[in-house]
Design a protein around this motif. Sequence first.
Motif, PDB file in Angstrom:
ATOM      1  N   GLN A 180       0.884  -1.156   0.000  1.00 31.71           N
ATOM      2  CA  GLN A 180       0.000   0.000   0.000  1.00 31.71           C
ATOM      3  C   GLN A 180       0.926   1.210   0.000  1.00 31.71           C
ATOM      4  O   GLN A 180       1.571   1.494   0.995  1.00 31.71           O
ATOM      5  CB  GLN A 180      -0.869  -0.015   1.261  1.00 31.71           C
ATOM      6  CG  GLN A 180      -1.923   1.064   1.309  1.00 31.71           C
ATOM      7  CD  GLN A 180      -3.152   0.639   0.518  1.00 31.71           C
ATOM      8  OE1 GLN A 180      -3.634  -0.481   0.672  1.00 31.71           O
ATOM      9  NE2 GLN A 180      -3.634   1.522  -0.336  1.00 31.71           N
ATOM     10  N   VAL A 219       0.946  -5.491   2.013  1.00 35.45           N
ATOM     11  CA  VAL A 219      -0.447  -5.900   2.154  1.00 35.45           C
ATOM     12  C   VAL A 219      -0.721  -7.248   1.472  1.00 35.45           C
ATOM     13  O   VAL A 219      -1.867  -7.618   1.270  1.00 35.45           O
ATOM     14  CB  VAL A 219      -1.416  -4.849   1.581  1.00 35.45           C
ATOM     15  CG1 VAL A 219      -1.410  -3.602   2.430  1.00 35.45           C
ATOM     16  CG2 VAL A 219      -1.083  -4.526   0.130  1.00 35.45           C
ATOM     17  N   SER A 255      -3.638  -8.447  -1.446  1.00 38.49           N
ATOM     18  CA  SER A 255      -4.952  -7.794  -1.374  1.00 38.49           C
ATOM     19  C   SER A 255      -5.175  -6.840  -2.538  1.00 38.49           C
ATOM     20  O   SER A 255      -6.306  -6.666  -2.986  1.00 38.49           O
ATOM     21  CB  SER A 255      -5.117  -7.078  -0.036  1.00 38.49           C
ATOM     22  OG  SER A 255      -4.417  -5.861  -0.059  1.00 38.49           O
TER      23      SER A 255
END
Lengths: 290, 293
Positions: free
Chosen positions: B37, B49, B52
Motif C-alpha cells: 500500500q 499488504v 490484497s
Amino acid sequence: MESLTNTTQDKKSLFQWIRKYNKQFIGIITTILALLFISPYIYIILTSIKPSSEAISNSPTFFPRELSIENYISMFNQMPILSYFFNSFITAFVSTVLSVFLGALAAYGLARFSSKLGNVFLLITLCIRMVPMISIAIPMYIIINSMGLIDTHAALIITYTSINVPFAIWLMMGFFNNIPKEFDEAARIDGCNIFTSFLKVILPVSLPGLATTSIFCFMLAWNDFLFALLLTSTNAKTATVGISEFLTAYNLDLGPMTAAAVSFSLPVMIFSILVQRYIVSGMTLGSVKG
Amino acid sequence: MTKEAKVSFLFFAPAGIFMLIFLLFPVMLLIKDSFFQVDMISQDSGTFVGISNYIESITSDRFLGATTNTLIYVVVAVSAELLLGLFFAMLLNTGFKGHGFVRTILLSPLMIAPLVSGLIWKFMLNSQFGIVNQLLYDFNITSSRNAIQWLSDDRTALLSTIIADIWLTTPFMMLVLLAGLQGIPVTLYESAKIDGANKIKTFFYITLPSLLPVLVVAILIRTVDAARTFDIVWVLTQGGPANSSEVLSTYMYKTLTRYGEVGESSAMAVLFIILLLLLSSYFLISMFKANKK
C-alpha cells in the motif's frame, strides 16, 4: 488443325485482353478505395485551412468554401505551441541519438562475439514488446518523481531511451548479422583495433540500418502521448499533450486543433513518404523473416 | 573470461547498465509495489499488504468491465484490420499499373501518431459539426444531422475508438501481408493453375497456407499493440460515457493519477503483463509449430 490453333490463339488473346483490362479495372478501383481510405486525413488538412466559423459549421462540407489561415493564427495565439514542438523535438532527438548509440554498440558486441547471449537477448526484447506501456509508466512515474525530474526534458529522454534501447539492439543486430565478418578481419589486418574497426568500417557500412533504427526511435518519442501526459506539466510539455488540450470539457477549439494536428503530423507524413524504403524494411524485418 | 567474451561484454555494458537501471528496475519496482500500500506523497516504501491489491482489482466490476472492453477492442479492431489489410494487399499484389503510387498513398498514415488519429476521428464523429453524421444524413441513412451521438452514447463510444484504431493501423497490416504475398513463389500458383484450381481454391489452398506464418506474426504484433491502446481512447472518450469505452490502459492511468492508488494500479499492470505474455506465448507456440511444418 489450323483453325483449331487459330481459335485457341483468339481465345488466348481475348483472355489476355480481359486480363489486361481487368488489371486496369482493379487499378482504378484500388486507387479510388485508397483515396477514400486516406480521405479523413485530407479532410483534416482541408478543414485546417477553412475559416474558423466554417470549420465548426453545422453542415460541414468536404472542400472548403473559403480559404483562410485563421485557424493557424489562433493556434499560435492560444498556446505556446512552438515551445511544445521544440520540447517534442529535443526529447525525441536526444533520446534517438542515445538509443541508437547504445543500441548499435550492444548489438555489435552481441552479433559478433556471443551469439548465445544474443539469442537470449532477442527473447527478452520480444517479452519487452509485450509489456504494455502503461505498466512501465507506473513505476517510471514513481522513479522520475523520486529523482525530482518531473516536468523536465531529462524525464522524457530517459523514458524514451529505455523503451527504445532493446528495440534498437534488436534491429541493429539484424543489420550487423548481414555484414560479412571479413569486413572486420580486413580492417584488423589494416591495423585497426576492435573499436576503430567498428567505428571506421562497420558503422559506415551499416548506415541504412542506422537510418531505419533512428527513424523508428524518433517516431516512438515524437508520437508519444502517454509518458508526456504523465511526466510533464508546463516546462517540458510536448506537442501531443499541447494539441490534446485544445479539446477539454470546457473548451472545444476544433478549428485550431485541426491546424495543430496538421502542423504536427504533416511533416511526419511527408518525411515518412520520403524514407518509406527504410520504414518498410524495418517493419517487415521481424514479421516476414519468421 | 575469454578475450572475445570480454570485448562483447564491453560493447554491451553501456546499454546493459542503462536497461538495468531504467527498465529492469522499474519492472521490479512495479512487482514490489503491487504487494504494497504505497502513499505517493510521503514517498516511504509503504506497508506490505500481500495479495490484497490483486484481490481488489480482480473483484472490482470496473476492472472486469475494462478487461471485457479491451478484449472487444482487440478482437474487433484486429479482425477488421486483418480483412481490410488483406483485401488491399491482394489488390496491390495484382501489380496493376501505378500500384507503387497507390501503395505509397495507403502507407502514408503509417507513422501518424495514434493521438492524431484520435483527434481526426474526434472531429469527424462530433455529433454537432462532424462530417460523418452529415454524410449519413445526406445519404438518407439517418433522419437527422445529429442522429448518432458517436462519442457520448454508451452504445457507440467503444465502437468509435475502434474505428480510429482500424483506420490508423490497417496500413501496417497491409504492408506486412503484402510482403508476405510477394514472398509466395510463383511456381506454386503455376502448378495450381495446371491442376485446374480456380481462384477461390487457389486462395484457400495456396495463398492462405503460405501466408500463415506472416499472418500469425502480424496478428500477434497488432493484438499486443491494440491491447495496450491508450492515446486513441483517451483523446476520444477518456473511457466514458459511464465507463462504456474504458480499456485497461485508461483505467490504470486513472487509478494511478486520479485516485493515487499506486499499489492497485501496479497489481493491475502486473496482471496485464501476464495476460499479454500468455496470449502471445500461445501465438508464438503456434507460429513455432507452423514453422516446423
